[in-house]
Design an enzyme around this catalytic site. Structure first.
Site, mmCIF file in Angstrom:
data_model
loop_
_atom_site.group_PDB
_atom_site.id
_atom_site.type_symbol
_atom_site.label_atom_id
_atom_site.label_comp_id
_atom_site.label_asym_id
_atom_site.label_seq_id
_atom_site.Cartn_x
_atom_site.Cartn_y
_atom_site.Cartn_z
ATOM 1 N N HIS A 1 47.294 28.833 34.630
ATOM 2 C CA HIS A 1 46.139 30.244 34.112
ATOM 3 C C HIS A 1 45.096 28.920 33.948
ATOM 4 O O HIS A 1 44.578 29.006 32.562
ATOM 5 C CB HIS A 1 46.647 30.800 33.410
ATOM 6 C CG HIS A 1 46.085 32.222 32.376
ATOM 7 N ND1 HIS A 1 44.377 32.340 33.763
ATOM 8 C CD2 HIS A 1 45.707 32.996 32.097
ATOM 9 C CE1 HIS A 1 44.103 33.768 32.866
ATOM 10 N NE2 HIS A 1 45.033 34.170 32.354
ATOM 11 N N ARG A 49 42.668 42.580 30.254
ATOM 12 C CA ARG A 49 41.844 41.110 30.033
ATOM 13 C C ARG A 49 41.611 40.321 30.832
ATOM 14 O O ARG A 49 40.005 40.306 30.943
ATOM 15 C CB ARG A 49 42.200 40.467 29.001
ATOM 16 C CG ARG A 49 41.920 39.986 27.386
ATOM 17 C CD ARG A 49 42.649 39.096 26.583
ATOM 18 N NE ARG A 49 43.765 39.336 26.937
ATOM 19 C CZ ARG A 49 44.520 40.624 26.213
ATOM 20 N NH1 ARG A 49 43.142 41.163 25.242
ATOM 21 N NH2 ARG A 49 45.374 40.604 26.495
ATOM 22 N N THR A 50 41.757 39.943 31.511
ATOM 23 C CA THR A 50 42.068 39.128 32.238
ATOM 24 C C THR A 50 41.221 39.521 33.601
ATOM 25 O O THR A 50 39.674 38.510 34.328
ATOM 26 C CB THR A 50 42.481 38.194 33.302
ATOM 27 O OG1 THR A 50 43.074 37.522 31.898
ATOM 28 C CG2 THR A 50 42.161 36.911 33.847
ATOM 29 N N ARG A 102 45.973 37.163 40.860
ATOM 30 C CA ARG A 102 46.776 36.576 39.777
ATOM 31 C C ARG A 102 48.422 37.123 40.970
ATOM 32 O O ARG A 102 48.106 38.132 41.259
ATOM 33 C CB ARG A 102 46.478 37.014 38.900
ATOM 34 C CG ARG A 102 48.181 37.902 37.754
ATOM 35 C CD ARG A 102 47.747 37.811 36.536
ATOM 36 N NE ARG A 102 47.294 36.963 35.742
ATOM 37 C CZ ARG A 102 47.188 37.339 34.291
ATOM 38 N NH1 ARG A 102 47.468 38.482 33.518
ATOM 39 N NH2 ARG A 102 46.163 36.394 33.850
ATOM 40 N N LYS A 147 53.665 48.507 51.181
ATOM 41 C CA LYS A 147 54.480 48.524 51.991
ATOM 42 C C LYS A 147 55.137 47.968 52.531
ATOM 43 O O LYS A 147 55.375 47.751 53.894
ATOM 44 C CB LYS A 147 52.927 49.008 53.060
ATOM 45 C CG LYS A 147 52.115 50.447 52.520
ATOM 46 C CD LYS A 147 50.572 51.139 53.314
ATOM 47 C CE LYS A 147 49.924 51.925 52.956
ATOM 48 N NZ LYS A 147 48.763 51.580 53.294
#
Lengths: 432, 307
Positions: free
Chosen positions: B136, B58-59, B108, B86
């Site tokens: 958020h 969604r975000t 995020r 890595k």
């Protein structure tokens, strides 16, 4: 070479001395301490150095009884050489180093190696603290007798708690039979594991998992009970909570043989400092709230807390320049400790004499090392302090390899200006 | 009026006027998404990177659509395709991206404070799309937009947030936002999911769902995040659903015109029953629609745009 320290204010709590005196150092020992030592004709400029220490404070060499020197195994973070250079630059003539190296200092060969490296570095006296348990794994006791003979001064699994109460009991009893202290890192891992900072309003705001104060308190109380039951002694490392201070205070008045130390950050900073997510404020135990800070100060004031140690814990940027959750615990302290402690004198919490006790006399007593005194005939380990020197913390100028210092950029007042170890000037912040 | 900041890291330090500014701007952008040609040239020539170290549908999609509707170029990086696998550090990743001169980086990350690291390091605008259990902010802004649209104001509303508050960044950002906008916020959840001293954030705390939602204008259900509870897990989802699920019985305790909200993804049958999630009070999908508008507004305002 003889040294004559003239006109300094000599503060030696071990002899109840606080007056302006001269000190003569010969053959690495304190040979005379008198009001006015005159220079005899036989002493030429080549055989004696004279220092005018007017308005300076002259004390028994400071002792930091809790450091991590990282060698062997983590030389990229610190070595015994760089760590002991940092020590003398911070005014410490003696330091004790914890056993969480790689390999762990749980056997004679590592203890002897530390002594050898310290001799080669020829800066501060370095006293190894050996592990309580083999590999610091908390299962089997290390060979205390052999470690003592090799030159260890105490036992500690610092970095980890001794979780098994039965093992801790045996450690206290066995160490006591050798007249050696056990230094306890108090942490109930059932309560603390996964935690990143003090549990409280700030951890709730930041969404970081908390480490409750009771994770420390419960283990302090356990170890006090063990020491009381077995009629032995225990030393509590890095006290950070009001609960621990109170537990030690009550145990002491009940006649239990317990001593305690705290570190400068626990009376200087609160968990509010973590609001920018800077990993320079991440250590174990974590910074607590202002009630705990006040309790630690009160514990220092009323004598419940015997010693102040830096818990110098250098890390490289590899461990610190990462997300807060992934960062290693620990901050450096050898080069800021004294100045932060002097704030306690400014605030009227301790007299300068009481501070010297906590930074020299008491650590020597707890570790049972022949230091912490300016008595005639004793090793000439001396720290000279300028109480009025204003300086700005700059980790780029530190001797330590670590830059993980929460006080970088702080302006501090008071500093060691000369550090003498065994009659040898190992640090001076002026041209000799 | 302009935003007074380079970055959008959290609601905690966002003044009420700036919240209003973002919501007003979002309202005016909403219409673009209903056009036949859903694109305006506002951010033409700007480069927006989404840097997602945690799973998100969604975000991330919402940010990408928002940027594209404003004609920005978008690049999506997710942890599985980046150098992170890595062993590259976040700081090195950020510096490398910076060297390619993007304008806005949206991050995020599972670690609280990750967006703050980037913000302190880079000249680019950083938008926090969720950092650990910390904040958020765009979710809170879209929630506030949704409530404001439906209720006209947040002043004096009773808003209940129910679920695992300890692990919820949505809860924290919304608590900051709702209280700043004048709402009375009640939080509710199992005792071990209520973080210490949270009442000092200006909320009232309930351990009983019925008490928490009684008379509520808004009920926001949070996803029960079992995967975040490595240590001492909750007994079972069944136990949770028995006590902390919004269903057709307890919904009647709320006001008649209650709004049911959820940041998604929803666990049907756990924290919310399907008939409530799909029912007449639910504005869950309108929240998603508003997400695009709020993110368009934020991208525009952080790029120097003004209302």
């Amino acid at each position: 070479m003889k040294l004559l320290l003239k006109s300094g204010r000599v503060i030696d709590p071990s002899q109840d001395i606080d007056m302006v005196m001269d000190i003569l150092i010969e053959d690495g020992k304190i040979s005379r301490m008198e009001k006015d030592i005159s220079i005899s004709e036989t002493d030429s400029k080549d055989s004696m150095k004279i220092f005018d220490l007017k308005d300076k404070i002259v004390t028994p060499g400071l002792i930091d009884m809790h450091t991590h020197l990282r060698e062997p195994g983590f030389e990229y973070k610190e070595t015994i050489r760089t760590g002991s250079e940092a020590a003398v630059a911070g005014g410490f003539t003696s330091i004790a180093c914890m056993a969480n190296t790689d390999p762990v200092n749980d056997n004679r060969s590592v203890t002897e190696f530390i002594h050898k490296q310290a001799r080669l570095a020829a800066m501060a006296n370095v006293y190894p603290i050996a592990a309580v348990s083999k590999g610091q794994r908390g299962k089997v006791l290390a060979e205390f007798g052999d470690l003592k003979n090799a030159g260890a001064v105490a036992f500690s699994d610092d970095g980890n708690p001794v979780t098994d109460s039965g093992l801790m009991r045996h450690a206290l009893e066995y160490a006591y039979s050798f007249d050696m202290p056990v230094i306890s890192h108090c942490e109930d891992t059932g309560l603390s594991s996964g935690g990143m900072m003090n549990e409280g309003f700030v951890s709730t705001q930041l969404g970081l998992p908390g480490i409750p104060t009771i994770a420390e308190d419960i283990m302090v109380i356990r170890d006090i009970n063990l020491a009381g039951f077995t009629k032995t002694r225990v030393h509590i490392a890095h006290v950070s909570t009001a609960g621990s201070v109170q537990a030690v205070r009550e145990a002491r008045s009940a006649g239990i043989n317990v001593t305690a130390e705290t570190a400068p950050h626990y009376f200087t900073l609160t968990d509010e400092a973590l609001k920018g997510f800077s990993t320079s404020f991440k250590m174990y135990p974590p910074l607590r709230d202002s009630d705990d800070v006040e309790a630690v100060k009160e514990g220092l004031r009323d004598g419940t807390i015997d010693a102040i140690a830096s818990d110098h814990a250098p890390h490289s940027s590899v461990e610190k320049d990462v997300e807060f959750e992934y960062a290693a615990n620990g901050i450096i302290g050898l080069e800021t400790s004294l100045s932060l402690c002097l704030k306690l004198v400014d605030e009227g919490i301790l007299t300068i004499g009481q501070l010297i006790e906590k930074l020299s006399v008491n650590p020597a007593d707890i570790l049972k090392i022949p230091k912490g005194s300016l008595k005639t005939g004793s090793d000439a380990d001396i720290t000279v302090i300028d109480m009025n020197k204003i300086w700005t913390v700059d980790t780029n100028k530190f001797r330590s390899k670590g830059h993980n210092c929460p006080f970088n950029g702080w302006e501090l007042k008071g500093k060691a200006v000369m550090t003498i170890v065994g009659g040898d000037i190992r640090y001076a912040d002026f041209k000799l | 009026m302009k935003l007074s900041r380079k970055d959008m890291l959290g609601i905690v330090d966002l003044p009420r006027e700036e919240i209003d500014l973002i919501l007003d701007t979002a309202e005016s952008f909403k219409e673009i998404s209903t056009r036949k040609i859903k694109k305006v040239p506002t951010l033409r020539g700007k480069t927006v990177i989404t840097l997602f170290f945690e799973a998100s549908t969604r975000t991330r999609t919402s940010f990408e659509i928002a940027a594209k509707r404003l004609s920005a170029d978008t690049i999506n990086i997710s942890a599985s395709t980046s150098s992170v696998v890595k062993g590259e550090t976040l700081i090195d990743t950020a510096r490398n991206l910076e060297s390619m001169n993007p304008d806005i980086i949206i991050i995020r990350h599972s670690a609280a404070g990750a967006a703050h690291i980037l913000a302190g390091l880079l000249e680019q605008s950083i938008i926090n799309a969720g950092d650990g259990a910390h904040e958020h902010p765009t979710q809170a802004l879209l929630d506030m937009l949704t409530i404001r649209e439906k209720k006209g104001t947040m002043e004096g509303l009773k808003i209940a947030i129910v679920g695992d508050i300890t692990h919820s960044r949505v809860a924290r950002s919304n608590i900051y936002g709702f209280t700043k906008m004048g709402a009375d916020v009640a939080i509710c959840g199992p005792a071990m999911m209520i973080p210490r001293d949270i009442d000092r954030m200006g909320v009232s705390v309930y351990y009983n769902m019925e008490d928490a939602i009684k008379g509520a204008d808004v009920v926001m259900m949070l996803r029960m995040q079992l995967e975040r509870q490595e240590k001492n897990p909750f007994p079972s989802l069944r136990e949770y659903a028995n006590h902390f699920s919004l269903n057709r019985d307890n919904i009647n305790l709320a006001k008649d015109d209650v709004l049911v909200m959820h940041p998604g993804p929803i666990n049907r049958g756990v924290e919310i029953t399907p008939e409530i999630a799909d029912g007449p009070y639910s504005v869950i999908l309108e929240q998603v629609t508003n997400g695009v508008a709020v993110r368009m507004a934020l991208l525009y305002l952080l790029s120097g745009g003004r209302k």
